[in-house]
Scaffold this motif. Structure first.
Motif, PDB file in Angstrom:
ATOM      1  N   ASN A  54       1.149  -1.384  -0.215  1.00 44.40           N
ATOM      2  CA  ASN A  54      -0.274  -0.065   0.186  1.00 44.40           C
ATOM      3  C   ASN A  54       0.606   1.302  -0.073  1.00 44.40           C
ATOM      4  O   ASN A  54       2.110   1.437   0.731  1.00 44.40           O
ATOM      5  N   SER A  60      -3.728   6.951  -1.280  1.00 37.84           N
ATOM      6  CA  SER A  60      -3.166   5.622  -1.163  1.00 37.84           C
ATOM      7  C   SER A  60      -3.787   4.904  -2.505  1.00 37.84           C
ATOM      8  O   SER A  60      -4.928   5.066  -3.023  1.00 37.84           O
ATOM      9  N   VAL A  62      -3.185   0.853  -3.982  1.00 39.26           N
ATOM     10  CA  VAL A  62      -2.632  -0.027  -3.585  1.00 39.26           C
ATOM     11  C   VAL A  62      -1.106  -0.841  -5.317  1.00 39.26           C
ATOM     12  O   VAL A  62      -1.957  -0.714  -6.504  1.00 39.26           O
ATOM     13  N   ILE A  86      -7.261   0.508   0.235  1.00 42.76           N
ATOM     14  CA  ILE A  86      -6.030  -0.497   0.442  1.00 42.76           C
ATOM     15  C   ILE A  86      -6.367  -1.327   0.990  1.00 42.76           C
ATOM     16  O   ILE A  86      -7.053  -1.785   1.284  1.00 42.76           O
TER      17      ILE A  86
END
Length: 366
Positions: A54, A60, A62, A86
């Protein structure tokens, strides 16, 4: 917990046999394929080692990476919806597709209002830009990625609060997921086409669900720990390891407690063949247990090893591979005198006897 750097070890290159276990095992050097300090999970799809991590930034994301047996990158996919996401657990289906489970935030609708001209600013006052508000990651999310790194599908289910995912298990009918939401443990099913079932709470905050095996009929075998009564079975130790059978409707149909007087126990990792590993803490003594169970949750064999209480397990061809953090000498294993917590891999035969041991002094665990 970042454990994958530990698991990027060539288990594929270790030749395990079912020969009788010698009385004393000499530790051999464990070969590391490639360091992956940012990786947070590992699964195997065919001959490809697949890690996920992550990353943070504007939002954020993946990152899923496929590696060959030499540690060379075959492909890499960044899952970026434009909002935060995430990944927290992963599994592989019979087609080699990788299923990742975790959380994501809903996309913020774009502002389509008419652009306004900036106001007059004769004094040259500097106005700091306002940061956009990021939505909570309250969507339980499953991503399906092909064996060559293509994102096939994304499935979401909105919750009131962000859910924590501890494990996911896949079979032909879909997936079963366990975790915690608002401090309560839950189990939920997802069909092969992405339809979520009802989220079922199991116990209260006094119970934690760490591992799951999805059965062919859509029911689930769930493993973890609890200090409360479940299915009519009362707590025996300070905290017991628990093995639960939960039917398709979400009802507990069977409870087995693994307990010891004045001990804290927990089942933390499982394999589809019902080999489990978990921690046992009695006073200042820490151990890892590796146990093979029948479908009725009756132990076939069990072994306890001094450790820091952290361990993982997998098996293939009747051979069990147990990984743990070892911080002391172990009876019956020679050449192992760790001065700090270090990674130790044990290979066990079909009767739970240690046949080989491999150590990596340069790796801690977790």
């Amino acid at each position: 917990m970042k454990r994958v750097a530990v698991l990027l070890i060539v288990l594929l290159g270790i030749t395990a046999s079912a020969d009788a276990a010698p009385k004393t095992i000499s530790v051999k050097k464990l070969l590391v394929v490639a360091p992956a300090p940012g990786a947070e999970g590992l699964v195997i799809s065919g001959k490809t080692l697949v890690t996920y991590s992550n990353t943070s930034g504007i939002n954020s994301n993946v990152v899923v990476t496929g590696l060959d047996s030499n540690g060379a990158t075959l492909w890499q996919k960044t899952i970026d919806s434009g909002a935060d996401e995430i990944a927290l657990a992963a599994s592989v289906d019979s087609n080699g597709d990788i299923w990742l489970a975790g959380d994501s935030a809903a996309l913020t609708p774009s502002d389509t209002a008419t652009t306004q001209l900036p106001p007059d600013n004769p004094d040259g006052v500097i106005v700091e830009p306002q940061s956009s508000i990021r939505n909570d990651m309250n969507q339980l999310t499953v991503w399906k990625v092909s064996p060559i790194g293509e994102l096939i599908a994304t499935y979401t289910l909105t919750q009131k609060t962000p859910p924590l995912v501890n494990a996911i298990s896949i079979n032909a009918s879909g997936a079963s997921i366990v975790g915690q939401i608002a401090d309560k443990p839950y189990v939920i099913s997802v069909s092969a086409t992405g339809t979520f079932g009802k989220l079922i709470n199991v116990g209260t905050s006094k119970t934690q669900l760490n591992a799951v095996i999805r059965n062919s009929d859509g029911s689930a075998s769930v493993f973890g720990s609890s200090s409360e009564t479940l299915g009519g079975k009362k707590n025996a130790g300070i905290r017991d390891g628990v093995l639960l059978k939960i039917n398709k409707a979400g009802a507990i149909t069977s409870v087995v407690r693994s307990s010891a007087s004045k001990a804290v126990r927990s089942w933390n990792s499982s394999d589809p063949s019902l080999v489990l590993t978990g921690s046992i803490k009695t006073g200042k003594k820490n151990e890892s247990a590796f146990t093979k169970f029948t479908s009725a949750f009756v132990p076939s064999w069990t072994i306890r090893i001094p450790s820091n209480g952290i361990s993982l397990v997998t098996s293939a061809g009747g051979i069990t591979y147990g990984v743990m953090g070892s911080n002391t000498v172990i009876p019956g294993i020679s050449g192992w005198k760790p001065t700090s917590t270090q990674l130790l891999l044990l290979i066990l035969d079909g009767k739970g006897l240690v046949t080989s041991a491999y150590g990596a002094t340069e790796l801690s665990f977790p």
